[in-house]
Design a protein around this motif. Sequence first.
Motif, PDB file in Angstrom:
ATOM      1  N   GLY A  47       0.776  -1.229   0.000  1.00 41.05           N
ATOM      2  CA  GLY A  47       0.000   0.000   0.000  1.00 41.05           C
ATOM      3  C   GLY A  47       0.806   1.277   0.000  1.00 41.05           C
ATOM      4  N   LYS A  48       2.067   1.200  -0.252  1.00 38.26           N
ATOM      5  CA  LYS A  48       2.927   2.390  -0.289  1.00 38.26           C
ATOM      6  C   LYS A  48       3.039   2.870  -1.736  1.00 38.26           C
ATOM      7  N   TYR A  49       1.898   3.267  -2.282  1.00 35.96           N
ATOM      8  CA  TYR A  49       1.788   3.565  -3.708  1.00 35.96           C
ATOM      9  C   TYR A  49       2.663   4.732  -4.144  1.00 35.96           C
ATOM     10  N   ASP A  50       2.745   5.762  -3.327  1.00 28.94           N
ATOM     11  CA  ASP A  50       3.551   6.930  -3.706  1.00 28.94           C
ATOM     12  C   ASP A  50       5.029   6.575  -3.808  1.00 28.94           C
ATOM     13  N   VAL A  51       5.510   5.760  -2.889  1.00 30.29           N
ATOM     14  CA  VAL A  51       6.914   5.340  -2.931  1.00 30.29           C
ATOM     15  C   VAL A  51       7.129   4.319  -4.047  1.00 30.29           C
ATOM     16  N   ALA A  52       6.128   3.472  -4.287  1.00 28.04           N
ATOM     17  CA  ALA A  52       6.221   2.489  -5.371  1.00 28.04           C
ATOM     18  C   ALA A  52       6.364   3.183  -6.723  1.00 28.04           C
ATOM     19  N   VAL A  53       5.666   4.299  -6.904  1.00 27.20           N
ATOM     20  CA  VAL A  53       5.781   5.053  -8.162  1.00 27.20           C
ATOM     21  C   VAL A  53       7.240   5.417  -8.414  1.00 27.20           C
ATOM     22  N   GLY A  54       7.874   5.995  -7.427  1.00 23.58           N
ATOM     23  CA  GLY A  54       9.281   6.372  -7.572  1.00 23.58           C
ATOM     24  C   GLY A  54      10.185   5.172  -7.806  1.00 23.58           C
ATOM     25  N   SER A  55       9.885   4.088  -7.127  1.00 22.95           N
ATOM     26  CA  SER A  55      10.704   2.888  -7.271  1.00 22.95           C
ATOM     27  C   SER A  55      10.555   2.269  -8.661  1.00 22.95           C
ATOM     28  N   TYR A  56       9.318   2.206  -9.157  1.00 25.18           N
ATOM     29  CA  TYR A  56       9.109   1.702 -10.520  1.00 25.18           C
ATOM     30  C   TYR A  56       9.772   2.619 -11.545  1.00 25.18           C
ATOM     31  N   GLU A  57       9.670   3.929 -11.358  1.00 23.25           N
ATOM     32  CA  GLU A  57      10.302   4.867 -12.289  1.00 23.25           C
ATOM     33  C   GLU A  57      11.816   4.700 -12.296  1.00 23.25           C
ATOM     34  N   SER A  79       0.075   1.699  -9.528  1.00 19.90           N
ATOM     35  CA  SER A  79       0.400   2.586  -8.410  1.00 19.90           C
ATOM     36  C   SER A  79      -0.206   3.974  -8.620  1.00 19.90           C
ATOM     37  N   LEU A  80      -0.058   4.484  -9.828  1.00 24.83           N
ATOM     38  CA  LEU A  80      -0.637   5.803 -10.133  1.00 24.83           C
ATOM     39  C   LEU A  80      -2.167   5.748 -10.042  1.00 24.83           C
ATOM     40  N   PHE A  81      -2.762   4.677 -10.482  1.00 24.76           N
ATOM     41  CA  PHE A  81      -4.218   4.512 -10.405  1.00 24.76           C
ATOM     42  C   PHE A  81      -4.681   4.539  -8.953  1.00 24.76           C
TER      43      PHE A  81
END
Length: 84
Positions: A47-57, A79-81
Amino acid sequence: MKKLLKVRTLPVLAALMLCGALVRVPAAGADTAVDDYNFAAWLYNNGKYDVAVGSYETFLKNHATHEKVPDARFGLAQSLFQLN
Protein backbone atom coordinates in the motif's frame (compact mmCIF):
# COMPACT_ATOMS: atom_id res chain seq x y z
CA MET A 1 48.87 -46.00 4.50
CA LYS A 2 49.53 -42.25 4.50
CA LYS A 3 50.99 -42.42 1.00
CA LEU A 4 47.93 -44.34 -0.26
CA LEU A 5 45.64 -41.71 1.28
CA LYS A 6 47.60 -38.88 -0.38
CA VAL A 7 47.51 -40.60 -3.75
CA ARG A 8 43.74 -41.02 -3.58
CA THR A 9 42.95 -37.54 -2.30
CA LEU A 10 44.99 -35.75 -4.95
CA PRO A 11 42.68 -36.71 -7.86
CA VAL A 12 39.64 -35.93 -5.73
CA LEU A 13 40.97 -32.50 -4.85
CA ALA A 14 41.86 -31.83 -8.48
CA ALA A 15 38.34 -32.82 -9.56
CA LEU A 16 36.78 -30.57 -6.93
CA MET A 17 38.92 -27.65 -8.01
CA LEU A 18 37.95 -28.22 -11.64
CA CYS A 19 34.26 -28.33 -10.71
CA GLY A 20 34.66 -25.12 -8.77
CA ALA A 21 36.23 -23.46 -11.79
CA LEU A 22 33.33 -24.56 -13.98
CA VAL A 23 30.60 -23.25 -11.69
CA ARG A 24 29.15 -20.07 -13.12
CA VAL A 25 29.02 -17.27 -10.60
CA PRO A 26 26.70 -14.44 -11.60
CA ALA A 27 28.11 -10.96 -11.84
CA ALA A 28 27.68 -8.78 -8.79
CA GLY A 29 25.05 -6.57 -10.43
CA ALA A 30 23.16 -9.37 -12.16
CA ASP A 31 20.43 -9.54 -9.52
CA THR A 32 20.17 -5.80 -8.96
CA ALA A 33 17.42 -5.36 -11.56
CA VAL A 34 15.32 -8.16 -10.11
CA ASP A 35 15.88 -6.83 -6.60
CA ASP A 36 14.83 -3.34 -7.68
CA TYR A 37 11.70 -4.67 -9.36
CA ASN A 38 10.79 -6.87 -6.39
CA PHE A 39 11.23 -3.95 -4.03
CA ALA A 40 8.87 -1.79 -6.09
CA ALA A 41 6.34 -4.63 -6.20
CA TRP A 42 6.68 -5.07 -2.42
CA LEU A 43 5.99 -1.38 -1.90
CA TYR A 44 2.89 -1.62 -4.08
CA ASN A 45 1.65 -4.76 -2.32
CA ASN A 46 2.03 -3.03 1.04
CA GLY A 47 0.00 0.00 0.00
CA LYS A 48 2.93 2.39 -0.29
CA TYR A 49 1.79 3.56 -3.71
CA ASP A 50 3.55 6.93 -3.71
CA VAL A 51 6.91 5.34 -2.93
CA ALA A 52 6.22 2.49 -5.37
CA VAL A 53 5.78 5.05 -8.16
CA GLY A 54 9.28 6.37 -7.57
CA SER A 55 10.70 2.89 -7.27
CA TYR A 56 9.11 1.70 -10.52
CA GLU A 57 10.30 4.87 -12.29
CA THR A 58 13.83 4.30 -11.03
CA PHE A 59 13.70 0.68 -12.18
CA LEU A 60 12.55 1.75 -15.65
CA LYS A 61 15.29 4.38 -15.87
CA ASN A 62 18.10 2.10 -14.68
CA HIS A 63 17.03 -1.15 -16.37
CA ALA A 64 15.32 -0.04 -19.59
CA THR A 65 16.06 -3.25 -21.46
CA HIS A 66 15.31 -5.77 -18.70
CA GLU A 67 12.68 -8.45 -19.25
CA LYS A 68 10.69 -7.07 -16.29
CA VAL A 69 10.10 -3.70 -17.99
CA PRO A 70 6.50 -4.54 -19.06
CA ASP A 71 5.71 -5.68 -15.52
CA ALA A 72 7.27 -2.53 -14.09
CA ARG A 73 5.22 -0.33 -16.42
CA PHE A 74 2.08 -2.14 -15.33
CA GLY A 75 3.05 -1.79 -11.67
CA LEU A 76 3.70 1.91 -12.22
CA ALA A 77 0.27 2.32 -13.83
CA GLN A 78 -1.41 0.45 -10.98
CA SER A 79 0.40 2.59 -8.41
CA LEU A 80 -0.64 5.80 -10.13
CA PHE A 81 -4.22 4.51 -10.41
CA GLN A 82 -4.31 3.81 -6.66
CA LEU A 83 -3.16 7.37 -5.93
CA ASN A 84 -5.98 8.97 -7.96
